[in-house]
Scaffold this active site. Structure first.
Site, mmCIF file in Angstrom:
data_model
loop_
_atom_site.group_PDB
_atom_site.id
_atom_site.type_symbol
_atom_site.label_atom_id
_atom_site.label_comp_id
_atom_site.label_asym_id
_atom_site.label_seq_id
_atom_site.Cartn_x
_atom_site.Cartn_y
_atom_site.Cartn_z
ATOM 1 N N GLY A 1 -21.443 91.357 62.570
ATOM 2 C CA GLY A 1 -21.387 90.804 61.216
ATOM 3 C C GLY A 1 -21.832 89.352 61.203
ATOM 4 O O GLY A 1 -21.193 88.497 61.801
ATOM 5 N N GLY B 1 -21.959 87.410 58.526
ATOM 6 C CA GLY B 1 -21.534 86.826 57.246
ATOM 7 C C GLY B 1 -20.909 85.466 57.484
ATOM 8 O O GLY B 1 -21.206 84.798 58.486
ATOM 9 N N PHE B 2 -20.038 85.067 56.580
ATOM 10 C CA PHE B 2 -19.398 83.747 56.687
ATOM 11 C C PHE B 2 -18.764 83.544 58.059
ATOM 12 O O PHE B 2 -19.011 82.554 58.733
ATOM 13 C CB PHE B 2 -18.295 83.629 55.630
ATOM 14 C CG PHE B 2 -18.755 83.115 54.295
ATOM 15 C CD1 PHE B 2 -20.092 83.117 53.947
ATOM 16 C CD2 PHE B 2 -17.831 82.642 53.376
ATOM 17 C CE1 PHE B 2 -20.503 82.647 52.721
ATOM 18 C CE2 PHE B 2 -18.233 82.170 52.136
ATOM 19 C CZ PHE B 2 -19.562 82.173 51.811
ATOM 20 N N GLY B 3 -17.910 84.514 58.446
ATOM 21 C CA GLY B 3 -17.136 84.353 59.679
ATOM 22 C C GLY B 3 -17.992 84.461 60.926
ATOM 23 O O GLY B 3 -17.967 83.582 61.804
ATOM 24 N N GLU C 1 -16.720 84.430 36.240
ATOM 25 C CA GLU C 1 -17.984 83.681 36.230
ATOM 26 C C GLU C 1 -19.155 84.578 35.825
ATOM 27 O O GLU C 1 -20.097 84.116 35.182
ATOM 28 C CB GLU C 1 -18.233 82.922 37.547
ATOM 29 C CG GLU C 1 -18.377 83.742 38.786
ATOM 30 C CD GLU C 1 -18.259 82.908 40.063
ATOM 31 O OE1 GLU C 1 -18.170 81.669 40.008
ATOM 32 O OE2 GLU C 1 -18.271 83.520 41.152
HETATM 33 C C1 LIG Z 1 -19.286 88.224 44.427
HETATM 34 C C2 LIG Z 1 -18.468 87.438 45.426
HETATM 35 C C3 LIG Z 1 -18.184 86.096 45.165
HETATM 36 C C4 LIG Z 1 -17.438 85.349 46.080
HETATM 37 N N1 LIG Z 1 -17.183 84.025 45.801
HETATM 38 C C5 LIG Z 1 -16.500 83.291 46.693
HETATM 39 C C6 LIG Z 1 -16.279 81.892 46.480
HETATM 40 O O1 LIG Z 1 -16.684 81.330 45.464
HETATM 41 N N2 LIG Z 1 -15.587 81.183 47.413
HETATM 42 C C7 LIG Z 1 -15.120 81.790 48.559
HETATM 43 O O2 LIG Z 1 -14.510 81.113 49.396
HETATM 44 N N3 LIG Z 1 -15.316 83.107 48.782
HETATM 45 C C8 LIG Z 1 -15.998 83.861 47.896
HETATM 46 N N4 LIG Z 1 -16.187 85.196 48.126
HETATM 47 C C9 LIG Z 1 -15.583 85.790 49.310
HETATM 48 C C10 LIG Z 1 -16.387 85.487 50.557
HETATM 49 O O3 LIG Z 1 -17.759 85.733 50.332
HETATM 50 C C11 LIG Z 1 -15.834 86.370 51.670
HETATM 51 O O4 LIG Z 1 -14.472 86.060 51.845
HETATM 52 C C12 LIG Z 1 -16.580 86.128 52.958
HETATM 53 O O5 LIG Z 1 -17.956 86.430 52.825
HETATM 54 C C13 LIG Z 1 -15.973 86.992 54.051
HETATM 55 O O6 LIG Z 1 -16.614 86.654 55.245
HETATM 56 P P1 LIG Z 1 -16.753 87.701 56.427
HETATM 57 O O7 LIG Z 1 -17.476 86.995 57.513
HETATM 58 O O8 LIG Z 1 -15.430 88.275 56.711
HETATM 59 O O9 LIG Z 1 -17.631 88.894 55.848
HETATM 60 P P2 LIG Z 1 -19.040 88.861 55.108
HETATM 61 O O10 LIG Z 1 -19.482 87.494 54.752
HETATM 62 O O11 LIG Z 1 -18.942 89.895 54.035
HETATM 63 O O12 LIG Z 1 -20.033 89.380 56.228
HETATM 64 C C14 LIG Z 1 -19.974 90.673 56.737
HETATM 65 C C15 LIG Z 1 -21.270 90.944 57.474
HETATM 66 O O13 LIG Z 1 -21.099 92.153 58.214
HETATM 67 C C16 LIG Z 1 -22.250 92.958 58.076
HETATM 68 N N5 LIG Z 1 -21.820 94.344 58.271
HETATM 69 C C17 LIG Z 1 -20.952 95.048 57.508
HETATM 70 N N6 LIG Z 1 -20.762 96.265 58.019
HETATM 71 C C18 LIG Z 1 -21.510 96.351 59.138
HETATM 72 C C19 LIG Z 1 -21.726 97.364 60.111
HETATM 73 N N7 LIG Z 1 -21.113 98.545 60.064
HETATM 74 N N8 LIG Z 1 -22.586 97.108 61.119
HETATM 75 C C20 LIG Z 1 -23.201 95.906 61.214
HETATM 76 N N9 LIG Z 1 -23.028 94.906 60.324
HETATM 77 C C21 LIG Z 1 -22.193 95.122 59.301
HETATM 78 C C22 LIG Z 1 -22.761 92.672 56.677
HETATM 79 O O14 LIG Z 1 -24.148 92.940 56.564
HETATM 80 C C23 LIG Z 1 -22.459 91.170 56.552
HETATM 81 O O15 LIG Z 1 -23.537 90.376 56.964
HETATM 82 C C24 LIG Z 1 -16.950 85.965 47.255
HETATM 83 C C25 LIG Z 1 -17.246 87.308 47.506
HETATM 84 C C26 LIG Z 1 -17.994 88.036 46.607
HETATM 85 C C27 LIG Z 1 -18.330 89.484 46.900
#
Ligand SMILES: Cc1cc2nc3c(=O)[nH]c(=O)nc-3n(C[C@H](O)[C@H](O)[C@H](O)COP(=O)(O)OP(=O)(O)OC[C@H]3O[C@@H](n4cnc5c(N)ncnc54)[C@H](O)[C@@H]3O)c2cc1C
Length: 228
Positions: free
Chosen positions: A19, A21-23, A178
């Site tokens: 993943g 994403g953010f984390g 929003e």
């Molecule tokens: C519309 C929206 C608005 C938001 N606004 C805010 C905000 O204003 N402020 C804030 O702090 N937070 C906001 N958030 C929340 C924030 O985006 C999430 O908390 C954050 O992105 C979570 O980070 P993460 O790394 O856990 O997962 P994510 O950032 O979701 O990253 C997950 C990654 O894993 C990958 N992935 C998923 N499944 C698989 C798989 N099976 N195999 C390989 N790769 C995979 C995906 O492609 C993605 O790149 C918002 C979320 C959304 C949906």
């Protein structure tokens, strides 16, 4: 199943991050200069900035403005490997992940695959709503919204026109609020110019929220302002 190719066994401990994403991205970047071998896996080759999905969904921003190639973050890094792959299974016993491009052993595994839309068990919402939890879904939402306006232009049945101009957002949290605000701004300032033949006083925007107020959990002032 074959191993994922091209990732050498070089004596370094291997950290597999699933993943970008953010984390996952933050962790991979912070380990750039460490002594680990880093393997970042994502089903897409780009990072998506989710807070601005609503801008893409309402045609305020291009998708490329809120996404960038994951490889760009790791240019010239010898011990960071990136692969586009979908995680299918974790075999904790043999310390390996199974993906759609093969198997990869790990010393440390970080699962940062985010979350999917939660419909809270409501099958009707799941069946009829357009979710907004990925860039693809935000683009899909934009296409749906713009297609509805185009359809409304060609429609003579007033009831159907009203339904095409009727927006129902489920969830009055930050995203729903929003998005509603962005749609209202489109209705007030942009759409009448783009579609002068449509009467946008008929465009209605509803938020369905189970709590007593929007932005529940935020300050009272934010809730009041959000509602406004
Ligand atoms: C519309 C929206 C608005 C938001 N606004 C805010 C905000 O204003 N402020 C804030 O702090 N937070 C906001 N958030 C929340 C924030 O985006 C999430 O908390 C954050 O992105 C979570 O980070 P993460 O790394 O856990 O997962 P994510 O950032 O979701 O990253 C997950 C990654 O894993 C990958 N992935 C998923 N499944 C698989 C798989 N099976 N195999 C390989 N790769 C995979 C995906 O492609 C993605 O790149 C918002 C979320 C959304 C949906």
């Amino acid at each position: 199943m074959k191993n994922i190719a091209g990732i050498p066994e070089n004596g370094k401990k291997r950290v597999v991050i699933v993943g970008g994403g953010f984390g996952g991205l933050k962790l991979a970047k912070s380990l750039k200069k460490s002594d680990f071998q880093i393997v970042l896996i994502d089903k897409n080759n780009y990072h998506q900035f989710q807070p601005l999905f609503y801008q893409v969904a309402t045609a305020g921003l291009e998708p490329s403005a809120i996404s960038f190639p994951l490889r760009k973050a790791f240019q010239n890094q010898q011990h960071i490997h990136f692969r586009i792959a979908g995680l299918e299974k974790v075999d904790a016993e043999s310390q390996a992940i199974h993906t759609d491009i093969g198997v990869l052993k790990y010393d440390y595994l970080v699962l940062a695959i985010g979350a999917d839309t939660n419909y809270f068990g409501n099958q009707n919402i799941k069946r009829h709503a357009t979710p907004m939890k990925s860039l693809g879904e935000a683009i899909n939402l934009r296409n749906t919204i713009l297609t509805n306006f185009e359809k409304a232009l060609n429609e003579t049945d007033e009831k159907v026109v009203n339904s095409l101009l009727n927006f129902v957002i489920v969830g009055g949290g930050p995203t729903g609020t929003e998005l509603a605000g962005a749609l209202a701004e489109m209705r007030n300032y942009i759409l009448p110019k783009d579609y002068p033949e449509l009467d946008f006083s008929r465009m209605k925007i509803y938020i369905l929220e189970a709590a007593a107020k929007v932005l529940n959990g935020y300050s009272e002032a934010s809730s009041v302002k959000g509602k406004k």
